[in-house]
Design a protein around this motif. Structure first.
Motif, PDB file in Angstrom:
ATOM      1  N   ASP A  74      -4.286 119.924 -28.289  1.00 34.83           N
ATOM      2  CA  ASP A  74      -3.473 119.891 -29.393  1.00 34.83           C
ATOM      3  C   ASP A  74      -3.836 118.825 -30.500  1.00 34.83           C
ATOM      4  OD1 ASP A  74      -0.765 119.616 -30.627  1.00 34.83           O
ATOM      5  OD2 ASP A  74      -0.107 117.834 -29.577  1.00 34.83           O
ATOM      6  N   ASN A  75      -3.904 119.777 -31.655  1.00 39.96           N
ATOM      7  CA  ASN A  75      -4.536 119.427 -32.925  1.00 39.96           C
ATOM      8  C   ASN A  75      -5.970 118.756 -32.553  1.00 39.96           C
ATOM      9  OD1 ASN A  75      -4.710 118.793 -35.895  1.00 39.96           O
ATOM     10  ND2 ASN A  75      -3.265 117.122 -35.708  1.00 39.96           N
ATOM     11  N   GLN A  76      -6.698 119.643 -31.969  1.00 42.07           N
ATOM     12  CA  GLN A  76      -8.247 119.113 -31.604  1.00 42.07           C
ATOM     13  C   GLN A  76      -8.960 118.873 -32.839  1.00 42.07           C
ATOM     14  OE1 GLN A  76     -10.441 122.110 -29.271  1.00 42.07           O
ATOM     15  NE2 GLN A  76     -12.067 120.603 -28.825  1.00 42.07           N
ATOM     16  N   GLY A  77      -8.774 119.418 -33.846  1.00 45.40           N
ATOM     17  CA  GLY A  77      -9.775 119.181 -35.086  1.00 45.40           C
ATOM     18  C   GLY A  77      -9.503 117.684 -35.665  1.00 45.40           C
ATOM     19  N   ARG A  78      -8.365 117.235 -35.527  1.00 46.76           N
ATOM     20  CA  ARG A  78      -8.062 115.872 -35.979  1.00 46.76           C
ATOM     21  C   ARG A  78      -8.748 114.787 -35.153  1.00 46.76           C
ATOM     22  NH1 ARG A  78      -4.468 112.205 -34.463  1.00 46.76           N
ATOM     23  NH2 ARG A  78      -3.449 113.787 -32.950  1.00 46.76           N
ATOM     24  N   TRP A  79      -8.447 114.948 -33.958  1.00 47.75           N
ATOM     25  CA  TRP A  79      -9.040 113.745 -32.762  1.00 47.75           C
ATOM     26  C   TRP A  79     -10.630 113.914 -32.671  1.00 47.75           C
ATOM     27  CZ3 TRP A  79     -10.931 116.166 -28.364  1.00 47.75           C
ATOM     28  CH2 TRP A  79     -10.271 117.241 -27.870  1.00 47.75           C
ATOM     29  N   ALA A  80     -11.064 115.191 -32.977  1.00 42.21           N
ATOM     30  CA  ALA A  80     -12.510 115.483 -32.687  1.00 42.21           C
ATOM     31  C   ALA A  80     -13.198 114.742 -33.961  1.00 42.21           C
ATOM     32  CB  ALA A  80     -13.003 116.978 -32.957  1.00 42.21           C
ATOM     33  N   ARG A  81     -12.514 114.476 -35.010  1.00 44.13           N
ATOM     34  CA  ARG A  81     -13.107 113.892 -36.265  1.00 44.13           C
ATOM     35  C   ARG A  81     -13.114 112.460 -36.142  1.00 44.13           C
ATOM     36  NH1 ARG A  81     -10.255 117.927 -39.334  1.00 44.13           N
ATOM     37  NH2 ARG A  81      -8.408 116.324 -39.654  1.00 44.13           N
ATOM     38  N   GLN A  82     -12.001 112.174 -35.472  1.00 45.52           N
ATOM     39  CA  GLN A  82     -11.830 110.573 -34.938  1.00 45.52           C
ATOM     40  C   GLN A  82     -12.900 110.159 -34.157  1.00 45.52           C
ATOM     41  OE1 GLN A  82      -7.828 110.305 -33.571  1.00 45.52           O
ATOM     42  NE2 GLN A  82      -6.958 109.841 -35.467  1.00 45.52           N
ATOM     43  N   CYS A  90     -16.806 109.514 -23.774  1.00 51.17           N
ATOM     44  CA  CYS A  90     -15.528 109.422 -22.830  1.00 51.17           C
ATOM     45  C   CYS A  90     -14.672 108.537 -23.487  1.00 51.17           C
ATOM     46  CB  CYS A  90     -16.082 109.195 -21.480  1.00 51.17           C
ATOM     47  SG  CYS A  90     -16.872 110.403 -20.476  1.00 51.17           S
ATOM     48  N   ASP A  91     -15.139 107.304 -23.966  1.00 56.23           N
ATOM     49  CA  ASP A  91     -14.354 106.470 -24.594  1.00 56.23           C
ATOM     50  C   ASP A  91     -13.547 107.072 -25.675  1.00 56.23           C
ATOM     51  OD1 ASP A  91     -15.268 104.291 -22.666  1.00 56.23           O
ATOM     52  OD2 ASP A  91     -16.841 103.658 -24.379  1.00 56.23           O
ATOM     53  N   GLY A  92     -14.102 107.643 -26.494  1.00 56.42           N
ATOM     54  CA  GLY A  92     -13.394 108.537 -27.526  1.00 56.42           C
ATOM     55  C   GLY A  92     -12.075 109.310 -27.154  1.00 56.42           C
ATOM     56  N   LEU A  93     -12.682 110.257 -26.144  1.00 54.21           N
ATOM     57  CA  LEU A  93     -11.818 111.108 -25.680  1.00 54.21           C
ATOM     58  C   LEU A  93     -10.444 110.223 -24.907  1.00 54.21           C
ATOM     59  CD1 LEU A  93     -14.099 113.663 -23.857  1.00 54.21           C
ATOM     60  CD2 LEU A  93     -12.613 114.132 -25.863  1.00 54.21           C
ATOM     61  N   ARG A  94     -10.672 109.507 -24.415  1.00 57.82           N
ATOM     62  CA  ARG A  94      -9.412 108.566 -23.657  1.00 57.82           C
ATOM     63  C   ARG A  94      -8.681 108.129 -24.725  1.00 57.82           C
ATOM     64  NH1 ARG A  94     -13.721 106.201 -20.314  1.00 57.82           N
ATOM     65  NH2 ARG A  94     -13.623 107.379 -18.244  1.00 57.82           N
ATOM     66  N   ARG A  95      -9.313 107.825 -26.009  1.00 56.76           N
ATOM     67  CA  ARG A  95      -8.504 107.004 -26.934  1.00 56.76           C
ATOM     68  C   ARG A  95      -7.850 107.918 -28.165  1.00 56.76           C
ATOM     69  NH1 ARG A  95     -11.406 102.341 -31.073  1.00 56.76           N
ATOM     70  NH2 ARG A  95      -9.159 101.933 -31.953  1.00 56.76           N
ATOM     71  N   ALA A 125      -7.790 111.824 -27.945  1.00 55.71           N
ATOM     72  CA  ALA A 125      -7.742 113.313 -27.339  1.00 55.71           C
ATOM     73  C   ALA A 125      -6.165 113.278 -26.947  1.00 55.71           C
ATOM     74  CB  ALA A 125      -8.610 113.636 -26.297  1.00 55.71           C
ATOM     75  N   ARG A 126      -5.653 114.567 -27.457  1.00 50.91           N
ATOM     76  CA  ARG A 126      -4.108 114.782 -27.087  1.00 50.91           C
ATOM     77  C   ARG A 126      -4.277 116.256 -26.551  1.00 50.91           C
ATOM     78  NH1 ARG A 126      -4.461 110.203 -27.241  1.00 50.91           N
ATOM     79  NH2 ARG A 126      -3.085 108.817 -28.269  1.00 50.91           N
ATOM     80  N   TYR A 127      -3.501 116.601 -25.355  1.00 51.54           N
ATOM     81  CA  TYR A 127      -3.517 117.902 -24.880  1.00 51.54           C
ATOM     82  C   TYR A 127      -1.826 118.297 -24.642  1.00 51.54           C
ATOM     83  CZ  TYR A 127      -8.346 118.298 -23.847  1.00 51.54           C
ATOM     84  OH  TYR A 127      -9.880 118.635 -24.139  1.00 51.54           O
ATOM     85  N   ASN A 128      -1.818 119.679 -24.831  1.00 45.90           N
ATOM     86  CA  ASN A 128      -0.593 120.343 -24.465  1.00 45.90           C
ATOM     87  C   ASN A 128      -0.548 120.156 -22.752  1.00 45.90           C
ATOM     88  OD1 ASN A 128       0.493 120.609 -26.776  1.00 45.90           O
ATOM     89  ND2 ASN A 128      -0.726 122.485 -26.956  1.00 45.90           N
ATOM     90  N   PRO A 129       0.274 119.378 -22.072  1.00 41.40           N
ATOM     91  CA  PRO A 129       0.188 119.337 -20.516  1.00 41.40           C
ATOM     92  C   PRO A 129       0.357 120.649 -19.747  1.00 41.40           C
ATOM     93  CG  PRO A 129       2.319 118.410 -21.009  1.00 41.40           C
ATOM     94  CD  PRO A 129       1.663 118.954 -22.281  1.00 41.40           C
TER      95      PRO A 129
END
Length: 231
Positions: free
Chosen positions: A141-149, A198-203, A205-209
């Motif tokens: 869900d909105n992968q570009g945003r959380w990938a930049r973070q 892994c720390d960045g993904l847990r913090r 990353a957002r997914y459509n369940p």
């Protein structure tokens, strides 16, 4: 004075009694005299009547015969039927008793007729078509945003050391769409980059369940990769 009054009262009572007796005697004399006069007048009015008996009838002449007696029809007595003859039945025959009583006859076996065949059951309605499945896997869900973070939070020690690389990971996505578990499947060669991924993904990353067939959110597992580059 009181004695004189008492004497006068006694004399008055005696005088009243004498006057009452005189009136009673006069009344009795009048009543008896009037009754006697009335009886005499009643006797004078009563007249005596002599009742004479009629003379007996003359006897009949001796030469005249007595009147004949009326003819009375003679009734013939009804014929009397002779009593019916009485038949005296002969003595009944002697009763013979059997010592051995034969067993009763078995009951007759009655076989009911077969029941008529049942009518065939109506055909079952065709099954309803299954509802379209709503199952799907988890998707970013909105992968570009959380990938930049994640890229902006470059591990500091790896950045100072000039380390770059791509980290392959396996993620467990919960029913809320967040990463609940992360494991490295392909290392970048830098432990700082691997743990930072892994720390960045847990913090961030957002997914459509993921959904089951009925459309209910469920847990799912996905694989992805995080690429670190120093510009």
């Amino acid at each position: 004075m009181a004695y004189a009054d008492q004497q006068m009262s006694g004399s008055r009572i005696v005088a009243i009694i004498i006057v009452a007796l005189i009136h009673i005697a006069i009344g009795y004399a009048l009543i008896t005299g009037l009754a006697y006069e009335a009886a005499e007048k009643l006797v004078e009015r009563v007249t005596t009547v002599d009742v004479s008996e009629p003379p007996p009838p003359p006897p009949p002449p001796p030469d005249e015969p007595p009147p004949p007696a009326p003819d009375v029809p003679q009734t013939v007595p009804p014929p009397v039927a002779p009593p019916p003859p009485i038949n005296i039945a002969p003595a009944p025959p002697p009763i013979r008793t059997q010592q051995n009583i034969p067993p009763p006859a078995p009951p007759a076996l009655r076989i009911p007729p077969p029941a008529p065949p049942r009518p065939p059951a109506p055909p079952a309605p065709p099954p309803a078509p299954p509802a379209p499945s709503k199952a799907r896997g988890a998707s970013p869900d909105n992968q570009g945003r959380w990938a930049r973070q994640i890229q902006d939070n470059y591990p500091r020690r790896a950045e100072r050391a000039g380390e770059e690389g791509t980290v392959g990971v396996r993620l467990t996505i919960g029913a809320d769409g967040r990463v609940s578990n992360c494991s490295v499947t392909s290392s970048s060669g830098s432990s700082d980059l691997d743990s930072g991924a892994c720390d960045g993904l847990r913090r961030y990353a957002r997914y459509n369940p993921a959904l089951d067939r009925a459309g209910n959110p469920i847990t799912d597992t996905v694989t992805t990769a995080v690429q670190y580059r120093l510009d």
